[in-house]
Design a protein around this motif. Sequence first.
Motif, PDB file in Angstrom:
ATOM      1  N   ILE A   1       0.859  -1.185   0.000  1.00 49.47           N
ATOM      2  CA  ILE A   1       0.000   0.000   0.000  1.00 49.47           C
ATOM      3  C   ILE A   1       0.892   1.230   0.000  1.00 49.47           C
ATOM      4  N   ASP A   2       0.309   2.377  -0.236  1.00 48.71           N
ATOM      5  CA  ASP A   2       1.069   3.611  -0.069  1.00 48.71           C
ATOM      6  C   ASP A   2       1.375   3.759   1.410  1.00 48.71           C
ATOM      7  N   ALA A   3       2.649   3.910   1.732  1.00 51.56           N
ATOM      8  CA  ALA A   3       3.071   3.998   3.133  1.00 51.56           C
ATOM      9  C   ALA A   3       2.434   5.213   3.810  1.00 51.56           C
ATOM     10  N   PHE A   4       2.124   5.046   5.096  1.00 49.68           N
ATOM     11  CA  PHE A   4       1.577   6.158   5.865  1.00 49.68           C
ATOM     12  C   PHE A   4       2.021   6.046   7.315  1.00 49.68           C
ATOM     13  N   ASP A   5       1.997   7.166   8.006  1.00 46.12           N
ATOM     14  CA  ASP A   5       2.373   7.217   9.423  1.00 46.12           C
ATOM     15  C   ASP A   5       1.148   6.984  10.277  1.00 46.12           C
ATOM     16  N   ALA A   6       1.322   6.229  11.357  1.00 43.75           N
ATOM     17  CA  ALA A   6       0.227   5.906  12.274  1.00 43.75           C
ATOM     18  C   ALA A   6       0.822   5.749  13.670  1.00 43.75           C
ATOM     19  N   GLU A   7       0.040   5.177  14.588  1.00 45.14           N
ATOM     20  CA  GLU A   7       0.489   4.934  15.963  1.00 45.14           C
ATOM     21  C   GLU A   7       0.070   3.535  16.379  1.00 45.14           C
ATOM     22  N   ASP A   8       0.869   2.946  17.274  1.00 42.19           N
ATOM     23  CA  ASP A   8       0.441   1.682  17.866  1.00 42.19           C
ATOM     24  C   ASP A   8      -0.425   1.988  19.077  1.00 42.19           C
ATOM     25  N   GLU A   9      -0.843   0.961  19.826  1.00 37.39           N
ATOM     26  CA  GLU A   9      -1.768   1.172  20.945  1.00 37.39           C
ATOM     27  C   GLU A   9      -1.182   2.014  22.075  1.00 37.39           C
ATOM     28  N   ASP A  10       0.165   2.142  22.130  1.00 37.67           N
ATOM     29  CA  ASP A  10       0.817   2.961  23.154  1.00 37.67           C
ATOM     30  C   ASP A  10       1.043   4.398  22.700  1.00 37.67           C
ATOM     31  N   GLY A  11       0.671   4.698  21.461  1.00 38.19           N
ATOM     32  CA  GLY A  11       0.886   6.038  20.926  1.00 38.19           C
ATOM     33  C   GLY A  11       2.249   6.217  20.285  1.00 38.19           C
ATOM     34  N   THR A  12       3.012   5.132  20.155  1.00 37.95           N
ATOM     35  CA  THR A  12       4.329   5.187  19.521  1.00 37.95           C
ATOM     36  C   THR A  12       4.160   5.304  18.009  1.00 37.95           C
ATOM     37  N   PRO A  13       4.835   6.275  17.390  1.00 39.21           N
ATOM     38  CA  PRO A  13       4.700   6.422  15.932  1.00 39.21           C
ATOM     39  C   PRO A  13       5.250   5.204  15.184  1.00 39.21           C
ATOM     40  N   VAL A  14       4.546   4.777  14.152  1.00 45.09           N
ATOM     41  CA  VAL A  14       4.988   3.679  13.293  1.00 45.09           C
ATOM     42  C   VAL A  14       4.756   4.077  11.842  1.00 45.09           C
ATOM     43  N   ARG A  15       5.496   3.440  10.952  1.00 44.32           N
ATOM     44  CA  ARG A  15       5.331   3.647   9.508  1.00 44.32           C
ATOM     45  C   ARG A  15       4.736   2.381   8.926  1.00 44.32           C
ATOM     46  N   VAL A  16       3.512   2.461   8.402  1.00 44.17           N
ATOM     47  CA  VAL A  16       2.821   1.309   7.826  1.00 44.17           C
ATOM     48  C   VAL A  16       3.209   1.213   6.354  1.00 44.17           C
ATOM     49  N   ILE A  17       3.668   0.003   5.934  1.00 42.39           N
ATOM     50  CA  ILE A  17       4.133  -0.165   4.555  1.00 42.39           C
ATOM     51  C   ILE A  17       3.343  -1.211   3.775  1.00 42.39           C
ATOM     52  N   GLY A  18       2.463  -1.951   4.456  1.00 39.24           N
ATOM     53  CA  GLY A  18       1.706  -2.978   3.752  1.00 39.24           C
ATOM     54  C   GLY A  18       0.666  -3.610   4.648  1.00 39.24           C
ATOM     55  N   VAL A  19      -0.064  -4.563   4.074  1.00 37.05           N
ATOM     56  CA  VAL A  19      -1.087  -5.307   4.805  1.00 37.05           C
ATOM     57  C   VAL A  19      -0.892  -6.786   4.501  1.00 37.05           C
ATOM     58  N   LEU A  20      -0.941  -7.623   5.544  1.00 35.53           N
ATOM     59  CA  LEU A  20      -0.863  -9.067   5.377  1.00 35.53           C
ATOM     60  C   LEU A  20      -2.253  -9.659   5.460  1.00 35.53           C
ATOM     61  N   ASP A  21      -2.562 -10.540   4.545  1.00 36.01           N
ATOM     62  CA  ASP A  21      -3.818 -11.284   4.579  1.00 36.01           C
ATOM     63  C   ASP A  21      -3.446 -12.742   4.788  1.00 36.01           C
ATOM     64  N   ASP A  22      -3.642 -13.249   6.009  1.00 39.56           N
ATOM     65  CA  ASP A  22      -3.271 -14.643   6.280  1.00 39.56           C
ATOM     66  C   ASP A  22      -4.499 -15.531   6.467  1.00 39.56           C
TER      67      ASP A  22
ATOM     68  N   MET B   1      -6.482  -9.782   9.076  1.00 42.64           N
ATOM     69  CA  MET B   1      -5.676  -8.811   8.341  1.00 42.64           C
ATOM     70  C   MET B   1      -4.767  -8.127   9.347  1.00 42.64           C
ATOM     71  N   LYS B   2      -3.499  -7.968   8.982  1.00 41.44           N
ATOM     72  CA  LYS B   2      -2.524  -7.314   9.859  1.00 41.44           C
ATOM     73  C   LYS B   2      -1.760  -6.275   9.074  1.00 41.44           C
ATOM     74  N   PHE B   3      -1.408  -5.188   9.743  1.00 40.46           N
ATOM     75  CA  PHE B   3      -0.596  -4.151   9.138  1.00 40.46           C
ATOM     76  C   PHE B   3       0.868  -4.531   9.255  1.00 40.46           C
ATOM     77  N   VAL B   4       1.651  -4.205   8.240  1.00 43.13           N
ATOM     78  CA  VAL B   4       3.096  -4.398   8.287  1.00 43.13           C
ATOM     79  C   VAL B   4       3.710  -3.033   8.560  1.00 43.13           C
ATOM     80  N   VAL B   5       4.407  -2.926   9.683  1.00 42.30           N
ATOM     81  CA  VAL B   5       5.035  -1.669  10.071  1.00 42.30           C
ATOM     82  C   VAL B   5       6.544  -1.854  10.124  1.00 42.30           C
ATOM     83  N   VAL B   6       7.255  -0.757   9.971  1.00 39.44           N
ATOM     84  CA  VAL B   6       8.707  -0.773  10.061  1.00 39.44           C
ATOM     85  C   VAL B   6       9.081  -0.357  11.472  1.00 39.44           C
ATOM     86  N   GLU B   7       9.869  -1.208  12.151  1.00 33.61           N
ATOM     87  CA  GLU B   7      10.361  -0.879  13.488  1.00 33.61           C
ATOM     88  C   GLU B   7      11.870  -0.743  13.444  1.00 33.61           C
TER      89      GLU B   7
END
Length: 85
Positions: free
Chosen positions: A30-51, A55-61
């Motif tokens: 997907i087009d990457a976007f900035d978001a937050e995890d449940e603790d409010g820590t910034p994350v960069r979302v780069i994709g979605v996994l369909d298992d 559905m799960k977001f793929v973030v860069v840590e």
Amino acid sequence: MDYGELYNATKAAFTDALAEHKSRPRLMRIDAFDAEDEDGTPVRVIGVLDDNDAMKFVVVEEDEDGAIFPVARQLIYRKGAAKAA
């Protein structure tokens, strides 16, 4: 062995082999976007996994050494929404 027995034996072998093989999750870019995890820590979302289970977001840590790696997260919030939840 006649044709019917051969057909059924081959079909059973393929069915058993496919049942043992768990399909790998599909990654949807997907087009990457900035978001937050449940603790409010910034994350960069780069994709979605369909298992097929969820559905799960793929973030860069990034770790303390500066190494970056992808992590699957089920719960992601848009910026500013995690603290309100």
